[in-house]
Design an enzyme around this catalytic site. Sequence first.
Site, short mmCIF file in Angstrom:
data_model
loop_
_atom_site.label_atom_id
_atom_site.label_comp_id
_atom_site.label_asym_id
_atom_site.label_seq_id
_atom_site.Cartn_x
_atom_site.Cartn_y
_atom_site.Cartn_z
N ASP A 141 -13.26 -8.19 -11.91
CA ASP A 141 -12.76 -6.98 -11.27
C ASP A 141 -11.85 -7.34 -10.10
O ASP A 141 -12.03 -8.38 -9.44
CB ASP A 141 -13.91 -6.14 -10.70
CG ASP A 141 -14.76 -5.50 -11.78
OD1 ASP A 141 -14.34 -5.49 -12.94
OD2 ASP A 141 -15.85 -5.00 -11.42
N TYR A 142 -10.94 -6.43 -9.79
CA TYR A 142 -10.06 -6.56 -8.62
C TYR A 142 -10.85 -6.90 -7.36
O TYR A 142 -10.48 -7.80 -6.60
CB TYR A 142 -9.32 -5.23 -8.44
CG TYR A 142 -8.54 -5.09 -7.16
CD1 TYR A 142 -7.28 -5.66 -7.01
CD2 TYR A 142 -9.07 -4.35 -6.08
CE1 TYR A 142 -6.56 -5.52 -5.81
CE2 TYR A 142 -8.36 -4.20 -4.90
CZ TYR A 142 -7.11 -4.79 -4.77
OH TYR A 142 -6.41 -4.64 -3.60
#
Length: 208
Positions: free
Chosen positions: A54-55
């Site tokens: 994930d970011y």
Amino acid sequence: MLMPEVIHADEHILVVDKPANLLSVPGKGPQGQVCLSRLVQSEFPTARIVHRLDYATSGIMVLALTAEAHRALSIQFQERQTGKRYQAIVSGTPDTLEGEVDLPLRCDWERRPLQIVDHEQGKAALTRWRATGKSDLGTRIELHPVTGRSHQLRVHMMAIGHPIVGDAFYAPEAIRAASPRLLLHAEMLSFTHPVSGERLSLEAPCPF
């Protein structure tokens, strides 16, 4: 942004430590063009993403430098032949020292990219966890995802009443605001080298 720290490199694979708040692959718009894959390709032009974080999540990622390595590593991830360990700080104190969360997940299409538990349409998702200590912000836990669904660890911890501190998607406002970043880090990744056949277990030290 600088090239991420290299943990391991040979002629077939590259293992790096992704910073928090960096996309794994290009996203939408000009801002979305700054991502791990492009930063790495500035020094390793043949590098190809095999899996994603994930970011908001930091930690260890392996990239392939050849088509052969990409194919072999992709199969390992698809067939769950890799080992993964994450560190997180969650709010509150779980009732037990360890456990597992077995809740199926699917995309919440009206609120993408959020994910939700759905016992009818969701895909199987299993997370094993173990509390390892206390923190000023809650409880430090070790997470072992058996499956690799999007946002799996974040949704599973929220679902059992202990959202990850700093989670802008799933934590209540006070828990979200307690940290400037999501306190989730991919600490260890183990896999079989796609050419040598050696089993590798590599780590990126937890920054929190």
